[in-house]
Design a protein around this motif. Structure first.
Motif, PDB file in Angstrom:
ATOM      1  N   LEU A 293     -16.350 -33.029   5.605  1.00  0.00           N
ATOM      2  CA  LEU A 293     -16.142 -34.402   5.165  1.00  0.00           C
ATOM      3  C   LEU A 293     -16.343 -35.400   6.302  1.00  0.00           C
ATOM      4  O   LEU A 293     -16.789 -36.522   6.066  1.00  0.00           O
ATOM      5  CB  LEU A 293     -14.737 -34.553   4.571  1.00  0.00           C
ATOM      6  N   SER A 294     -16.031 -35.015   7.541  1.00  0.00           N
ATOM      7  CA  SER A 294     -16.247 -35.926   8.667  1.00  0.00           C
ATOM      8  C   SER A 294     -17.742 -36.164   8.884  1.00  0.00           C
ATOM      9  O   SER A 294     -18.175 -37.298   9.141  1.00  0.00           O
ATOM     10  CB  SER A 294     -15.605 -35.364   9.930  1.00  0.00           C
ATOM     11  N   GLY A 295     -18.541 -35.101   8.768  1.00  0.00           N
ATOM     12  CA  GLY A 295     -19.993 -35.255   8.875  1.00  0.00           C
ATOM     13  C   GLY A 295     -20.549 -36.096   7.748  1.00  0.00           C
ATOM     14  O   GLY A 295     -21.445 -36.922   7.946  1.00  0.00           O
ATOM     15  N   ASN A 356     -22.428 -44.163  -2.572  1.00  0.00           N
ATOM     16  CA  ASN A 356     -21.215 -43.809  -3.308  1.00  0.00           C
ATOM     17  C   ASN A 356     -21.507 -43.000  -4.572  1.00  0.00           C
ATOM     18  O   ASN A 356     -20.775 -42.059  -4.894  1.00  0.00           O
ATOM     19  CB  ASN A 356     -20.398 -45.062  -3.644  1.00  0.00           C
ATOM     20  N   GLY A 357     -22.587 -43.351  -5.289  1.00  0.00           N
ATOM     21  CA  GLY A 357     -22.917 -42.629  -6.505  1.00  0.00           C
ATOM     22  C   GLY A 357     -23.298 -41.182  -6.254  1.00  0.00           C
ATOM     23  O   GLY A 357     -22.846 -40.270  -6.960  1.00  0.00           O
ATOM     24  N   LEU A 358     -24.130 -40.956  -5.217  1.00  0.00           N
ATOM     25  CA  LEU A 358     -24.544 -39.586  -4.904  1.00  0.00           C
ATOM     26  C   LEU A 358     -23.384 -38.754  -4.368  1.00  0.00           C
ATOM     27  O   LEU A 358     -23.278 -37.564  -4.675  1.00  0.00           O
ATOM     28  CB  LEU A 358     -25.687 -39.607  -3.879  1.00  0.00           C
ATOM     29  N   ILE A 359     -22.527 -39.379  -3.573  1.00  0.00           N
ATOM     30  CA  ILE A 359     -21.351 -38.659  -3.071  1.00  0.00           C
ATOM     31  C   ILE A 359     -20.482 -38.214  -4.240  1.00  0.00           C
ATOM     32  O   ILE A 359     -19.991 -37.078  -4.284  1.00  0.00           O
ATOM     33  CB  ILE A 359     -20.546 -39.535  -2.098  1.00  0.00           C
ATOM     34  N   LEU A 360     -20.324 -39.102  -5.208  1.00  0.00           N
ATOM     35  CA  LEU A 360     -19.476 -38.785  -6.358  1.00  0.00           C
ATOM     36  C   LEU A 360     -20.087 -37.691  -7.226  1.00  0.00           C
ATOM     37  O   LEU A 360     -19.400 -36.742  -7.628  1.00  0.00           O
ATOM     38  CB  LEU A 360     -19.239 -40.055  -7.179  1.00  0.00           C
ATOM     39  N   ILE A 361     -21.388 -37.783  -7.488  1.00  0.00           N
ATOM     40  CA  ILE A 361     -22.011 -36.838  -8.413  1.00  0.00           C
ATOM     41  C   ILE A 361     -22.164 -35.448  -7.805  1.00  0.00           C
ATOM     42  O   ILE A 361     -22.275 -34.451  -8.527  1.00  0.00           O
ATOM     43  CB  ILE A 361     -23.374 -37.374  -8.892  1.00  0.00           C
ATOM     44  N   THR A 362     -22.159 -35.344  -6.469  1.00  0.00           N
ATOM     45  CA  THR A 362     -22.227 -34.025  -5.832  1.00  0.00           C
ATOM     46  C   THR A 362     -20.841 -33.472  -5.510  1.00  0.00           C
ATOM     47  O   THR A 362     -20.729 -32.351  -5.003  1.00  0.00           O
ATOM     48  CB  THR A 362     -23.047 -34.095  -4.522  1.00  0.00           C
ATOM     49  N   SER A 363     -19.801 -34.254  -5.791  1.00  0.00           N
ATOM     50  CA  SER A 363     -18.439 -33.859  -5.454  1.00  0.00           C
ATOM     51  C   SER A 363     -17.796 -33.071  -6.601  1.00  0.00           C
ATOM     52  O   SER A 363     -18.328 -33.028  -7.721  1.00  0.00           O
ATOM     53  CB  SER A 363     -17.595 -35.107  -5.169  1.00  0.00           C
ATOM     54  N   PRO A 364     -16.610 -32.469  -6.354  1.00  0.00           N
ATOM     55  CA  PRO A 364     -15.897 -31.797  -7.447  1.00  0.00           C
ATOM     56  C   PRO A 364     -15.460 -32.747  -8.559  1.00  0.00           C
ATOM     57  O   PRO A 364     -15.143 -32.294  -9.656  1.00  0.00           O
ATOM     58  CB  PRO A 364     -14.672 -31.197  -6.722  1.00  0.00           C
ATOM     59  N   ARG A 365     -15.460 -34.041  -8.289  1.00  0.00           N
ATOM     60  CA  ARG A 365     -15.047 -35.025  -9.295  1.00  0.00           C
ATOM     61  C   ARG A 365     -16.261 -35.715  -9.910  1.00  0.00           C
ATOM     62  O   ARG A 365     -16.230 -36.897 -10.255  1.00  0.00           O
ATOM     63  CB  ARG A 365     -14.104 -36.046  -8.661  1.00  0.00           C
ATOM     64  N   ALA A 410     -15.913 -50.842  -7.549  1.00  0.00           N
ATOM     65  CA  ALA A 410     -14.979 -49.853  -8.099  1.00  0.00           C
ATOM     66  C   ALA A 410     -15.337 -48.439  -7.637  1.00  0.00           C
ATOM     67  O   ALA A 410     -14.470 -47.646  -7.266  1.00  0.00           O
ATOM     68  CB  ALA A 410     -14.984 -49.928  -9.626  1.00  0.00           C
ATOM     69  N   ARG A 411     -16.651 -48.115  -7.635  1.00  0.00           N
ATOM     70  CA  ARG A 411     -17.076 -46.779  -7.220  1.00  0.00           C
ATOM     71  C   ARG A 411     -16.837 -46.562  -5.722  1.00  0.00           C
ATOM     72  O   ARG A 411     -16.418 -45.479  -5.298  1.00  0.00           O
ATOM     73  CB  ARG A 411     -18.561 -46.583  -7.552  1.00  0.00           C
ATOM     74  N   THR A 412     -17.094 -47.594  -4.920  1.00  0.00           N
ATOM     75  CA  THR A 412     -16.839 -47.494  -3.483  1.00  0.00           C
ATOM     76  C   THR A 412     -15.352 -47.276  -3.213  1.00  0.00           C
ATOM     77  O   THR A 412     -14.976 -46.453  -2.360  1.00  0.00           O
ATOM     78  CB  THR A 412     -17.321 -48.772  -2.760  1.00  0.00           C
ATOM     79  N   TRP A 413     -14.493 -48.018  -3.938  1.00  0.00           N
ATOM     80  CA  TRP A 413     -13.042 -47.827  -3.783  1.00  0.00           C
ATOM     81  C   TRP A 413     -12.632 -46.424  -4.210  1.00  0.00           C
ATOM     82  O   TRP A 413     -11.800 -45.788  -3.550  1.00  0.00           O
ATOM     83  CB  TRP A 413     -12.284 -48.855  -4.631  1.00  0.00           C
ATOM     84  N   PHE A 414     -13.242 -45.916  -5.290  1.00  0.00           N
ATOM     85  CA  PHE A 414     -12.879 -44.592  -5.786  1.00  0.00           C
ATOM     86  C   PHE A 414     -13.216 -43.510  -4.756  1.00  0.00           C
ATOM     87  O   PHE A 414     -12.418 -42.595  -4.511  1.00  0.00           O
ATOM     88  CB  PHE A 414     -13.616 -44.311  -7.100  1.00  0.00           C
ATOM     89  N   HIS A 417     -10.701 -43.893  -1.933  1.00  0.00           N
ATOM     90  CA  HIS A 417      -9.365 -43.440  -2.338  1.00  0.00           C
ATOM     91  C   HIS A 417      -9.322 -41.922  -2.511  1.00  0.00           C
ATOM     92  O   HIS A 417      -8.327 -41.280  -2.145  1.00  0.00           O
ATOM     93  CB  HIS A 417      -8.978 -44.131  -3.651  1.00  0.00           C
ATOM     94  N   SER A 418     -10.398 -41.337  -3.053  1.00  0.00           N
ATOM     95  CA  SER A 418     -10.395 -39.908  -3.363  1.00  0.00           C
ATOM     96  C   SER A 418     -10.716 -39.032  -2.157  1.00  0.00           C
ATOM     97  O   SER A 418     -10.148 -37.950  -2.004  1.00  0.00           O
ATOM     98  CB  SER A 418     -11.403 -39.614  -4.479  1.00  0.00           C
TER      99      SER A 418
END
Length: 489
Positions: A293-295, A356-365, A410-414, A417-418
């Protein structure tokens, strides 16, 4: 890996050629030959065909790519996978086409001012949707087979050349506008035939249905994934096409044509971000796999800064040179100037907020990405209903900006936050200040007798001021390091 590398290289070359050809075609050539109302007709038909095809497909294009490895067996015809991949969406298409046809009085009622222009092509919209559906399914099948370059070549190069050819025939008086619309639809049908012939040539056209296809993976699982993909892809299409459709229905088709050209001009700002995202997607997947996550956070900040740096310069170049761009078209299209400026702001903010969108879609959430996309599509529709009757096509652009900014915040905050990562560094406000300075310098350049010379002079001033300040202030550390390396050499 050999075929993947070869196909990837070919796709990269084809993609960039297609982007240039598409921009020249839809932004510079077609607006010279066609009136805004005529482009409004073809744009509306293409948007409707895409939406109908996506509903009918029920997400099976993505299902095909995701689950094909379980069916792969060339000697056995892949257990009848191709007939299954085509059969379910075609059944869905029959239902969707029937509803679309029965709803003709209602749907054309939304285009009351342009029924005479759009009505003759209503049935052709169903044919167009069928071609769009078949192409998307065959393209997905080829992607699953690792044959991606040929379909990309057809879609990005051949189709655009065919459309350009039809436009030239229209300009020479060899085609009427009705003939051009049929040419436009027929070009998409030709691609389906060529793609089918390609499958036959490589020995992958397995038409025979097999009962075994129902036993390889649970059918319920396939439909479940398909339903999720349907909502996600449909939300994406609504975000992409609903503005033009609603402008056409609530104002007129001429306004839809002007808006579509303004939208196309603004898409030039998204090209660098799209190219970067293609590289970022697999890298982010690796970061998640390694739980680094740091990388990922460092990569998030660096790519955001790079997107902001390139995006701001491109936005300046497009915004301050709009008089030159519109001088290459019919005069009516210049009514979209304010629309271009608003859409540029929307796309610039989308780039600055990073991955933010790509981080979210490749994440467990990843499922939350669907929530954001559906929310964005609903927000755009609601704001369009509110603003277009009051502001016309400018209202659609204001709605796009408001919706994109809201959802990206909203996506950047999510993501923050997550996962505890956010994309902003001190260089972002510095880049915005540099953009302001370069913008003022470019705006002060006097207008010359030649729009071309004005554009060249203004672009030179913008680039010199922007680049010089970026290097001097450290806003672009990668560029500074590269410059020092070149000096040492």
């Amino acid at each position: 890996m050999g075929i993947v590398q070869r196909q990837g290289l070919r796709n990269t070359v084809i993609s960039y050629l297609g982007l240039v050809l598409g921009f020249v075609s839809t932004t510079l050539v077609l607006p010279r030959f066609f009136a805004p109302g005529q482009l409004g007709v073809t744009t509306t038909l293409a948007s409707v065909a895409t939406l109908l095809a996506q509903v009918a497909a029920f997400g099976f294009a993505s299902v095909g790519i995701r689950f094909f490895p379980y069916f792969r067996n060339r000697e056995n015809g892949h257990h009848g996978f191709l007939p299954f991949l085509l059969g379910v969406p075609l059944l869905g298409f029959v239902a969707v086409a029937a509803l679309f046809w029965l709803g003709k009085p209602v749907l054309l009622g939304f285009y009351e001012a342009d029924v005479a222009a759009l009505g003759p092509y209503y049935a052709w919209g169903i044919v167009f949707a069928l071609f769009t559906l078949l192409y998307s399914l065959l393209d997905a099948y080829l992607k699953a087979l690792y044959h991606t370059a040929f379909s990309s070549f057809l879609q990005d190069i051949v189709l655009r050349l065919l459309i350009l050819g039809g436009a030239l025939l229209f300009a020479q008086g060899l085609l009427s506008f009705h003939g051009y619309v049929l040419w436009f639809i027929g070009a998409n049908g030709l691609l389906v035939l060529v793609l089918t012939g390609y499958l036959l040539r490589i020995g992958e056209l397995h038409w025979r249905p097999q009962r075994a296809v129902l036993a390889v993976r649970p059918v319920r699982e396939l439909f479940s994934v398909g339903a999720f993909t349907l909502f996600s892809s449909l939300a994406g299409s609504i975000i992409m096409y609903i503005d033009t459709l609603m402008v056409g229905s609530q104002v007129n088709l001429a306004a839809a044509g002007i808006y579509a050209i303004a939208f196309n001009i603004s898409t030039a700002l998204a090209i660098p971000a799209r190219s970067l995202n293609k590289i970022a997607f697999p890298l982010l997947a690796d970061y998640w796999k390694e739980q680094n996550l740091s990388g990922m956070a460092d990569f998030y900040r660096r790519t955001t800064r790079l997107n902001a740096l390139i995006g701001c310069l491109l936005a300046l170049g497009i915004a301050l040179n709009l008089p030159f761009i519109y001088s290459l078209m019919r005069a009516e299209y210049a009514q979209g100037t304010l629309v271009v400026l608003l859409l540029l702001g929307s796309r610039l903010f989308d780039g600055i907020t990073g991955l933010n969108g790509l981080i979210l879609i490749t994440s467990p959430r990843y499922r939350f990405d669907l929530v954001f996309n559906v929310s964005l599509s609903l927000l755009i529709i609601g704001l369009n209903l509110l603003l277009i009757p009051r502001l016309g096509m400018v209202g659609a652009a204001v709605a796009a900006v408001a919706a994109q900014v809201s959802i990206n915040l909203a996506r950047t905050w999510f993501v923050w936050h997550s996962f505890g990562m956010q994309p902003f560094t001190w260089q972002i406000p510095l880049i915005l200040l540099i953009t302001t300075a370069a913008g003022v310098a470019g705006w002060l350049v006097p207008t010359l007798a030649s729009p071309l010379l004005t554009m060249l002079l203004r672009s030179t001033v913008i680039t010199a001021v922007y680049g010089g300040l970026a290097l001097a202030t450290g806003a672009a550390p990668e560029a500074g390091a590269l410059l020092q390396k070149l000096r040492r050499r």
